[in-house]
Write a protein that holds these residues in place. Structure first.
Motif, PDB file in Angstrom:
ATOM      1  N   MET A 260       0.843  -1.201   0.000  1.00 47.11           N
ATOM      2  CA  MET A 260       0.000   0.000   0.000  1.00 47.11           C
ATOM      3  C   MET A 260       0.877   1.248   0.000  1.00 47.11           C
ATOM      4  O   MET A 260       1.096   1.864   1.054  1.00 47.11           O
ATOM      5  CB  MET A 260      -0.930  -0.014   1.217  1.00 47.11           C
ATOM      6  N   PRO A 261       1.420   1.620  -1.145  1.00 51.21           N
ATOM      7  CA  PRO A 261       2.360   2.753  -1.216  1.00 51.21           C
ATOM      8  C   PRO A 261       1.780   4.072  -0.685  1.00 51.21           C
ATOM      9  O   PRO A 261       2.507   4.855  -0.067  1.00 51.21           O
ATOM     10  CB  PRO A 261       2.659   2.866  -2.724  1.00 51.21           C
ATOM     11  N   ASP A 262       0.478   4.308  -0.915  1.00 51.86           N
ATOM     12  CA  ASP A 262      -0.133   5.561  -0.455  1.00 51.86           C
ATOM     13  C   ASP A 262      -0.126   5.650   1.075  1.00 51.86           C
ATOM     14  O   ASP A 262       0.216   6.699   1.654  1.00 51.86           O
ATOM     15  CB  ASP A 262      -1.579   5.670  -0.970  1.00 51.86           C
ATOM     16  N   LYS A 263      -0.521   4.560   1.723  1.00 51.50           N
ATOM     17  CA  LYS A 263      -0.529   4.551   3.189  1.00 51.50           C
ATOM     18  C   LYS A 263       0.893   4.618   3.743  1.00 51.50           C
ATOM     19  O   LYS A 263       1.134   5.220   4.802  1.00 51.50           O
ATOM     20  CB  LYS A 263      -1.244   3.302   3.703  1.00 51.50           C
ATOM     21  N   ALA A 264       1.830   4.015   3.036  1.00 48.99           N
ATOM     22  CA  ALA A 264       3.227   4.078   3.462  1.00 48.99           C
ATOM     23  C   ALA A 264       3.727   5.516   3.436  1.00 48.99           C
ATOM     24  O   ALA A 264       4.456   5.956   4.331  1.00 48.99           O
ATOM     25  CB  ALA A 264       4.087   3.200   2.557  1.00 48.99           C
ATOM     26  N   ALA A 265       3.318   6.273   2.398  1.00 46.57           N
ATOM     27  CA  ALA A 265       3.742   7.677   2.286  1.00 46.57           C
ATOM     28  C   ALA A 265       3.154   8.512   3.420  1.00 46.57           C
ATOM     29  O   ALA A 265       3.858   9.332   4.032  1.00 46.57           O
ATOM     30  CB  ALA A 265       3.307   8.240   0.932  1.00 46.57           C
ATOM     31  N   ARG A 266       1.858   8.299   3.751  1.00 41.54           N
ATOM     32  CA  ARG A 266       1.226   9.046   4.845  1.00 41.54           C
ATOM     33  C   ARG A 266       1.851   8.684   6.190  1.00 41.54           C
ATOM     34  O   ARG A 266       2.061   9.544   7.048  1.00 41.54           O
ATOM     35  CB  ARG A 266      -0.283   8.788   4.851  1.00 41.54           C
ATOM     36  N   SER A 267       2.149   7.395   6.367  1.00 37.77           N
ATOM     37  CA  SER A 267       2.784   6.962   7.612  1.00 37.77           C
ATOM     38  C   SER A 267       4.160   7.591   7.772  1.00 37.77           C
ATOM     39  O   SER A 267       4.550   7.998   8.869  1.00 37.77           O
ATOM     40  CB  SER A 267       2.908   5.434   7.628  1.00 37.77           C
ATOM     41  N   SER A 268       4.884   7.667   6.665  1.00 38.94           N
ATOM     42  CA  SER A 268       6.217   8.267   6.710  1.00 38.94           C
ATOM     43  C   SER A 268       6.145   9.743   7.074  1.00 38.94           C
ATOM     44  O   SER A 268       6.980  10.249   7.842  1.00 38.94           O
ATOM     45  CB  SER A 268       6.922   8.104   5.352  1.00 38.94           C
ATOM     46  N   GLU A 269       5.133  10.442   6.562  1.00 39.51           N
ATOM     47  CA  GLU A 269       4.953  11.862   6.894  1.00 39.51           C
ATOM     48  C   GLU A 269       4.678  12.038   8.386  1.00 39.51           C
ATOM     49  O   GLU A 269       5.256  12.924   9.036  1.00 39.51           O
ATOM     50  CB  GLU A 269       3.809  12.447   6.070  1.00 39.51           C
ATOM     51  N   ASN A 270       3.790  11.203   8.916  1.00 41.69           N
ATOM     52  CA  ASN A 270       3.472  11.291  10.349  1.00 41.69           C
ATOM     53  C   ASN A 270       4.688  10.962  11.214  1.00 41.69           C
ATOM     54  O   ASN A 270       4.963  11.641  12.213  1.00 41.69           O
ATOM     55  CB  ASN A 270       2.326  10.342  10.688  1.00 41.69           C
ATOM     56  N   SER A 271       5.415   9.932  10.820  1.00 35.28           N
ATOM     57  CA  SER A 271       6.602   9.543  11.587  1.00 35.28           C
ATOM     58  C   SER A 271       7.658  10.641  11.548  1.00 35.28           C
ATOM     59  O   SER A 271       8.297  10.932  12.562  1.00 35.28           O
ATOM     60  CB  SER A 271       7.187   8.238  11.031  1.00 35.28           C
ATOM     61  N   THR A 272       7.830  11.252  10.393  1.00 35.93           N
ATOM     62  CA  THR A 272       8.812  12.332  10.265  1.00 35.93           C
ATOM     63  C   THR A 272       8.462  13.500  11.168  1.00 35.93           C
ATOM     64  O   THR A 272       9.338  14.097  11.806  1.00 35.93           O
ATOM     65  CB  THR A 272       8.896  12.817   8.809  1.00 35.93           C
ATOM     66  N   TYR A 273       7.159  13.806  11.261  1.00 34.54           N
ATOM     67  CA  TYR A 273       6.707  14.905  12.126  1.00 34.54           C
ATOM     68  C   TYR A 273       7.097  14.637  13.587  1.00 34.54           C
ATOM     69  O   TYR A 273       7.648  15.509  14.269  1.00 34.54           O
ATOM     70  CB  TYR A 273       5.191  15.069  12.004  1.00 34.54           C
ATOM     71  N   TYR A 274       6.836  13.403  14.070  1.00 34.86           N
ATOM     72  CA  TYR A 274       7.123  13.087  15.462  1.00 34.86           C
ATOM     73  C   TYR A 274       8.626  12.983  15.726  1.00 34.86           C
ATOM     74  O   TYR A 274       9.100  13.348  16.808  1.00 34.86           O
ATOM     75  CB  TYR A 274       6.432  11.785  15.867  1.00 34.86           C
ATOM     76  N   VAL A 275       9.378  12.499  14.738  1.00 40.16           N
ATOM     77  CA  VAL A 275      10.833  12.430  14.899  1.00 40.16           C
ATOM     78  C   VAL A 275      11.422  13.831  15.026  1.00 40.16           C
ATOM     79  O   VAL A 275      12.288  14.095  15.872  1.00 40.16           O
ATOM     80  CB  VAL A 275      11.475  11.674  13.717  1.00 40.16           C
TER      81      VAL A 275
END
Length: 242
Positions: free
Chosen positions: A24-39
């Motif tokens: 699911m590339p789309d969900k992977a991209a959204r997850s990466s954005e959220n993770s980057t924000y918290y990092v």
């Protein structure tokens, strides 16, 4: 292999991201954005927390932490912990290094639970916003019930969790370096060592523990008291080499 064992969770998260990226590339991209924000948020906050804990560890005497948050601090320690957690700032993950440092300096498990719980759910700025949006009555009732739950949870966890398992190897090394050690598997908690050498031993959770930092080789009276405790310990659970 050791690196993988120590970072199991990190490797598991990485594997989940790889699966998402393929399936699911789309969900992977959204997850990466959220993770980057918290990092990024953590990188902004955690250096300040690490500096603060290092300063406290270096400049605040162990006795001050023990008296304020230790096993024998009583109601005073619980109130101090509650106030510290309630007036804290920052997200809950910022509390973990602070609490680890307090544990190493002599804080009790129950008071650490109070600090973490108050930090998470009853911070003063949060209460003000809660009263504004949900009403003062709602806020007050929730605060009272949450506070009762925190104290009950602190008591239960302090009975179920062994402090040494939380502090780990660091405190064990500290006690070994003092040439004084207690074999907790043999200790019966009779309290004789505490009576003979109260500056060195304390009974907590029905086991004798060492008050680290009070064993001074130049203090002949203290050494004599420790030797008496070693000699009279019915379980022969104390090791001491001056």
């Amino acid at each position: 292999m050791n690196v993988a064992k120590k970072n199991k969770l990190l490797f598991m998260v990485g594997a989940v991201y790889l699966v998402l990226l393929v399936a699911m590339p789309d969900k992977a991209a959204r997850s990466s954005e959220n993770s980057t924000y918290y990092v990024i948020e953590m990188l902004q906050i955690m250096p300040v927390i690490f500096i603060l804990t290092s300063l406290i560890e270096a400049w605040v005497p162990r006795e001050a932490i023990t008296n304020s948050f230790g096993e024998n601090s009583g109601v005073k320690g619980t109130l101090f912990s509650f106030v510290l957690g309630s007036f804290s700032a920052g997200p809950i993950y910022a509390a973990f290094p602070v609490c680890k440092m307090l544990l190493k300096k002599g804080a009790s498990v129950s008071n650490i639970v109070v600090i973490l719980s108050a930090w998470a759910v009853i911070k003063i700025p949060m209460l003000a916003n809660e009263a504004k949006f949900l009403g003062p009555k709602f806020m007050l009732i929730r605060w009272v019930l949450t506070t009762i739950s925190i104290f009950a949870m602190a008591y239960i966890i302090s009975k179920a969790v062994n402090k040494e398992s939380l502090v780990g190897i660091e405190d064990k090394k500290e006690s070994e370096s003092s040439a004084l050690a207690i074999k907790h598997q043999y200790c019966i908690g009779c309290g004789l060592c505490e009576k003979l050498s109260p500056n060195t031993f304390i009974i907590s959770d029905k086991k004798a523990k060492i008050i680290v930092g009070n064993v001074k080789i130049e203090d002949l009276n203290n050494i004599e008291n420790i030797n008496k405790a070693v000699e009279k310990c019915p379980a022969k659970a104390i090791y001491f080499k001056a």
